[in-house]
Design a protein around this motif. Structure first.
Motif, mmCIF file in Angstrom:
data_model
loop_
_atom_site.group_PDB
_atom_site.id
_atom_site.type_symbol
_atom_site.label_atom_id
_atom_site.label_comp_id
_atom_site.label_asym_id
_atom_site.label_seq_id
_atom_site.Cartn_x
_atom_site.Cartn_y
_atom_site.Cartn_z
ATOM 1 N N GLU A 50 75.508 38.893 28.232
ATOM 2 C CA GLU A 50 75.393 37.492 27.912
ATOM 3 C C GLU A 50 73.950 36.951 27.944
ATOM 4 O O GLU A 50 73.316 36.465 27.074
ATOM 5 N N CYS A 51 73.164 37.379 29.021
ATOM 6 C CA CYS A 51 71.904 36.723 29.176
ATOM 7 C C CYS A 51 70.865 37.846 28.834
ATOM 8 O O CYS A 51 69.744 37.722 28.578
ATOM 9 N N GLY A 52 71.191 39.302 29.150
ATOM 10 C CA GLY A 52 70.098 40.507 28.944
ATOM 11 C C GLY A 52 69.148 40.498 30.071
ATOM 12 O O GLY A 52 69.099 41.767 30.502
ATOM 13 N N THR A 53 68.533 39.698 30.690
ATOM 14 C CA THR A 53 67.677 39.790 31.668
ATOM 15 C C THR A 53 67.848 39.209 32.959
ATOM 16 O O THR A 53 67.325 39.287 33.852
ATOM 17 N N GLY A 54 68.951 38.343 33.207
ATOM 18 C CA GLY A 54 69.475 37.831 34.432
ATOM 19 C C GLY A 54 69.020 36.300 34.377
ATOM 20 O O GLY A 54 69.130 35.650 35.505
ATOM 21 N N VAL A 55 68.465 36.061 33.309
ATOM 22 C CA VAL A 55 67.728 34.684 33.275
ATOM 23 C C VAL A 55 68.555 33.841 32.133
ATOM 24 O O VAL A 55 68.383 34.515 31.068
ATOM 25 N N ARG A 56 68.670 32.509 32.261
ATOM 26 C CA ARG A 56 69.277 31.803 31.106
ATOM 27 C C ARG A 56 68.709 30.495 31.316
ATOM 28 O O ARG A 56 69.013 29.647 32.039
ATOM 29 N N GLY A 57 67.657 30.254 30.664
ATOM 30 C CA GLY A 57 66.966 28.855 30.674
ATOM 31 C C GLY A 57 65.996 28.904 31.822
ATOM 32 O O GLY A 57 65.702 29.528 32.430
ATOM 33 N N ARG A 58 65.618 27.525 31.899
ATOM 34 C CA ARG A 58 64.748 27.064 33.033
ATOM 35 C C ARG A 58 65.472 25.918 33.999
ATOM 36 O O ARG A 58 66.241 25.186 33.363
ATOM 37 N N VAL A 59 64.914 25.678 35.100
ATOM 38 C CA VAL A 59 65.210 24.616 35.811
ATOM 39 C C VAL A 59 63.883 23.930 36.264
ATOM 40 O O VAL A 59 62.952 24.461 36.992
ATOM 41 N N PRO A 60 63.976 22.505 36.342
ATOM 42 C CA PRO A 60 62.843 21.828 36.969
ATOM 43 C C PRO A 60 62.626 22.038 38.429
ATOM 44 O O PRO A 60 63.625 21.800 39.165
ATOM 45 N N VAL A 61 61.520 22.154 38.714
ATOM 46 C CA VAL A 61 61.072 21.952 40.329
ATOM 47 C C VAL A 61 60.079 20.828 40.422
ATOM 48 O O VAL A 61 59.107 20.788 39.979
ATOM 49 N N LEU A 62 60.613 19.643 41.124
ATOM 50 C CA LEU A 62 59.897 18.463 41.186
ATOM 51 C C LEU A 62 59.252 18.165 42.507
ATOM 52 O O LEU A 62 59.883 18.582 43.549
ATOM 53 N N GLU A 63 58.523 17.097 42.476
ATOM 54 C CA GLU A 63 58.064 16.372 43.626
ATOM 55 C C GLU A 63 57.356 15.319 43.167
ATOM 56 O O GLU A 63 56.764 15.055 42.341
ATOM 57 N N LEU A 64 58.319 14.026 44.104
ATOM 58 C CA LEU A 64 57.902 12.868 43.415
ATOM 59 C C LEU A 64 57.094 12.096 44.552
ATOM 60 O O LEU A 64 57.654 11.803 45.906
ATOM 61 N N LEU A 65 56.176 11.274 44.386
ATOM 62 C CA LEU A 65 55.304 10.554 45.245
ATOM 63 C C LEU A 65 55.494 8.985 45.035
ATOM 64 O O LEU A 65 54.812 8.783 43.730
ATOM 65 N N VAL A 66 56.255 8.134 45.409
ATOM 66 C CA VAL A 66 56.258 6.748 45.170
ATOM 67 C C VAL A 66 55.239 6.009 46.203
ATOM 68 O O VAL A 66 55.560 6.040 47.311
ATOM 69 N N MET A 67 54.214 5.582 45.610
ATOM 70 C CA MET A 67 53.299 4.739 46.449
ATOM 71 C C MET A 67 53.885 3.643 47.459
ATOM 72 O O MET A 67 54.528 2.764 46.699
ATOM 73 N N THR A 68 53.410 3.507 48.668
ATOM 74 C CA THR A 68 53.997 2.306 49.538
ATOM 75 C C THR A 68 52.952 1.918 50.238
ATOM 76 O O THR A 68 51.898 2.284 50.051
ATOM 77 N N PRO A 69 53.161 0.561 50.719
ATOM 78 C CA PRO A 69 52.014 0.155 51.481
ATOM 79 C C PRO A 69 51.441 0.993 52.609
ATOM 80 O O PRO A 69 50.290 0.870 52.591
ATOM 81 N N ALA A 70 52.130 1.601 53.205
ATOM 82 C CA ALA A 70 51.877 2.372 54.464
ATOM 83 C C ALA A 70 50.955 3.729 53.855
ATOM 84 O O ALA A 70 49.781 3.871 54.166
ATOM 85 N N LEU A 71 51.336 4.190 52.754
ATOM 86 C CA LEU A 71 50.563 5.326 51.824
ATOM 87 C C LEU A 71 49.227 4.805 51.543
ATOM 88 O O LEU A 71 48.155 5.326 51.601
ATOM 89 N N ARG A 72 49.325 3.573 50.868
ATOM 90 C CA ARG A 72 48.198 2.782 50.314
ATOM 91 C C ARG A 72 47.287 2.718 51.458
ATOM 92 O O ARG A 72 45.889 2.829 51.216
ATOM 93 N N ASP A 73 47.553 2.367 52.683
ATOM 94 C CA ASP A 73 46.643 2.005 53.858
ATOM 95 C C ASP A 73 45.991 3.373 54.232
ATOM 96 O O ASP A 73 44.895 3.203 54.654
ATOM 97 N N ILE A 74 46.845 4.501 54.338
ATOM 98 C CA ILE A 74 46.060 5.692 54.636
ATOM 99 C C ILE A 74 45.187 5.990 53.709
ATOM 100 O O ILE A 74 43.800 6.591 53.963
ATOM 101 N N LEU A 75 45.390 5.750 52.343
ATOM 102 C CA LEU A 75 44.055 6.069 51.182
ATOM 103 C C LEU A 75 43.088 5.446 51.400
ATOM 104 O O LEU A 75 42.041 5.788 51.160
ATOM 105 N N ALA A 76 43.336 4.018 51.816
ATOM 106 C CA ALA A 76 42.126 3.027 51.615
ATOM 107 C C ALA A 76 41.537 2.998 53.233
ATOM 108 O O ALA A 76 40.651 2.089 53.420
#
Length: 128
Positions: A50-76
């Motif tokens: 069915e797949c031939g190679t052992g792989v069927r498609g792709r899956v996303p690998v994610l990293e999400l950073l939502v800026m918060t006041p504490a993170l903004r303070d560290i940046l500044a």
């Protein structure tokens, strides 16, 4: 800056023919460094008509950073930016590094561990 999203695509294991395999001590150690319990089995690709190679498609690998006041303070900060402090704060607020997300996908049998390891760009210090 309010949000940063990093995404990579990883080969998805064919769910029909993936093979279970054991977990090495080095693999367990990487899970441990991300604060996770290692799974009892991981999977590798095999290949089937069915797949031939052992792989069927792709899956996303994610990293999400939502800026918060504490993170903004560290940046500044007047004393200079500290990557370590920024990461620590981000993770304390629920941030999930791409490497951890990839390890979760490997534990779920969606990608190979070797592929997950490629996405672990940043790895935490060993726990004390």
């Amino acid at each position: 800056l309010s949000v940063v999203l990093s995404q990579r695509l990883a080969p998805r294991l064919c769910q029909r023919c993936k093979e279970p395999r054991g977990v090495s001590s080095a693999e367990r150690e990487l899970y441990h460094r991300f604060g996770m319990d290692a799974p009892s089995t991981l999977h590798r690709k095999r290949g089937c008509p069915e797949c031939g190679t052992g792989v069927r498609g792709r899956v996303p690998v994610l990293e999400l950073l939502v800026m918060t006041p504490a993170l903004r303070d560290i940046l500044a900060s007047d004393t200079g930016f500290s990557t370590k402090a920024f990461r620590r704060q981000w993770m304390s607020e629920g941030g999930r590094p791409m490497g951890r997300f990839a390890l979760e996908l490997a534990a779920a049998g969606l990608i190979e561990f070797e592929e997950a390891k490629r996405h672990a760009i940043w790895v935490p210090e060993p726990p004390q």
